[in-house]
Design a protein around this motif. Structure first.
Motif, PDB file in Angstrom:
ATOM      1  N   ALA A   1       0.890  -1.157   0.000  1.00 43.39           N
ATOM      2  CA  ALA A   1       0.000   0.000   0.000  1.00 43.39           C
ATOM      3  C   ALA A   1       0.932   1.211   0.000  1.00 43.39           C
ATOM      4  N   PHE A   2       0.861   2.017  -1.048  1.00 44.09           N
ATOM      5  CA  PHE A   2       1.774   3.150  -1.196  1.00 44.09           C
ATOM      6  C   PHE A   2       0.980   4.427  -1.023  1.00 44.09           C
ATOM      7  N   LEU A   3       1.082   5.029   0.171  1.00 49.54           N
ATOM      8  CA  LEU A   3       0.335   6.231   0.505  1.00 49.54           C
ATOM      9  C   LEU A   3       1.176   7.449   0.163  1.00 49.54           C
ATOM     10  N   THR A   4       0.950   7.985  -1.012  1.00 54.36           N
ATOM     11  CA  THR A   4       1.770   9.093  -1.494  1.00 54.36           C
ATOM     12  C   THR A   4       1.307  10.445  -0.973  1.00 54.36           C
ATOM     13  N   SER A   5       0.118  10.464  -0.369  1.00 56.48           N
ATOM     14  CA  SER A   5      -0.408  11.719   0.174  1.00 56.48           C
ATOM     15  C   SER A   5      -1.116  11.420   1.493  1.00 56.48           C
ATOM     16  N   TRP A   6      -0.579  11.965   2.583  1.00 56.56           N
ATOM     17  CA  TRP A   6      -1.155  11.709   3.903  1.00 56.56           C
ATOM     18  C   TRP A   6      -2.152  12.811   4.266  1.00 56.56           C
ATOM     19  N   ASP A   7      -3.416  12.385   4.456  1.00 51.17           N
ATOM     20  CA  ASP A   7      -4.480  13.317   4.801  1.00 51.17           C
ATOM     21  C   ASP A   7      -4.727  13.249   6.311  1.00 51.17           C
ATOM     22  N   CYS A   8      -4.294  14.262   7.032  1.00 48.61           N
ATOM     23  CA  CYS A   8      -4.411  14.267   8.493  1.00 48.61           C
ATOM     24  C   CYS A   8      -5.852  14.209   8.978  1.00 48.61           C
TER      25      CYS A   8
END
Length: 234
Positions: free
Chosen positions: A73-80
């Motif tokens: 799972a490649f999370l390229t954008s972390w949404d807080c």
């Protein structure tokens, strides 16, 4: 976009010719990324002899390398503000894939703090699955390839080790059986080798160049006490 697609197709063919591993990329995940990043991935995979295929899969990436499949799972954008759905998806993937890694891009302190807090708040168990934090997407993908390659190499080494062990055992068994067969009075090593694994007199005659007398001697060896009580000691 067409030029990028053409270049990726070309890289696909080059990697295929090198006979390397395979990277399966989710169609959905690909469409969420910038075309330049997908082009970077294509070039990087080609230079490392991986073939790239776009497929509808649950994880973002699956690498087949050295006889082992590793999912990512490649999370390229972390949404807080939306961490619960991220960890919920990871939990589902963990149940589906034994070899799963989560690579998450955290370029800022705020994002890193958010990740740490939400990790424990969502009941994640450390190391199950492993999370790898990176500061940029290129570094993240390079980490992914390194993980996949190292896991595949370990798997391949394990297979080679098992094959060597099995071959050693087979040689030992055959050598022991050869010594037993050559201990039959009147048989030499060639005769013993020819007779290995042949069960009956008829089978021996049909599948070896031994004479009827020697075939009968082998058959009798396993059935007649006067034979197996009069072994030669080499």
């Amino acid at each position: 976009m067409a030029n990028s697609a053409d270049q990726m197709d070309g890289n696909h063919m080059k990697a295929k010719n090198h006979g390397g591993g395979v990277c399966l990329m989710s169609n959905v995940w690909r469409d969420e990324q910038h075309p330049s990043f997908i082009n970077f991935i294509s070039n990087f995979l080609c230079s490392n002899s991986f073939r790239l295929n776009f497929v509808p899969i649950a994880p973002d990436l699956i690498f087949n390398c050295g006889g082992l499949s590793v999912a990512f799972a490649f999370l390229t954008s972390w949404d807080c503000s939306n961490t619960s759905s991220i960890f919920s998806r990871v939990q589902k993937l963990k149940k589906q894939f034994a070899n799963l890694y989560v690579v998450v891009v955290l370029p800022t302190k705020e994002q890193n703090d958010s990740f740490v807090q939400s990790y424990f708040r969502n009941g994640m168990e450390i190391g199950k699955p492993p999370f790898v934090a990176v500061q940029d997407i290129e570094m993240g993908f390079e980490k992914i390839v390194k993980i996949a390659h190292s896991r595949g190499a370990c798997k391949q080494q394990d297979i080679i080790s098992k094959l060597r062990t099995e071959r050693k055992r087979s040689v030992q068994v055959m050598d022991a059986f050869r010594r037993v067969m050559s201990s039959v009075p009147g048989l030499d090593d060639h005769d013993a080798n020819s007779a290995i694994a042949k069960a009956s007199k008829e089978y021996i005659l049909e599948n070896t160049d031994l004479s009827v007398e020697k075939a009968e001697r082998i058959r009798s060896f396993f059935r007649d006490p006067k034979f197996y009580l009069s072994l030669k000691i080499n």
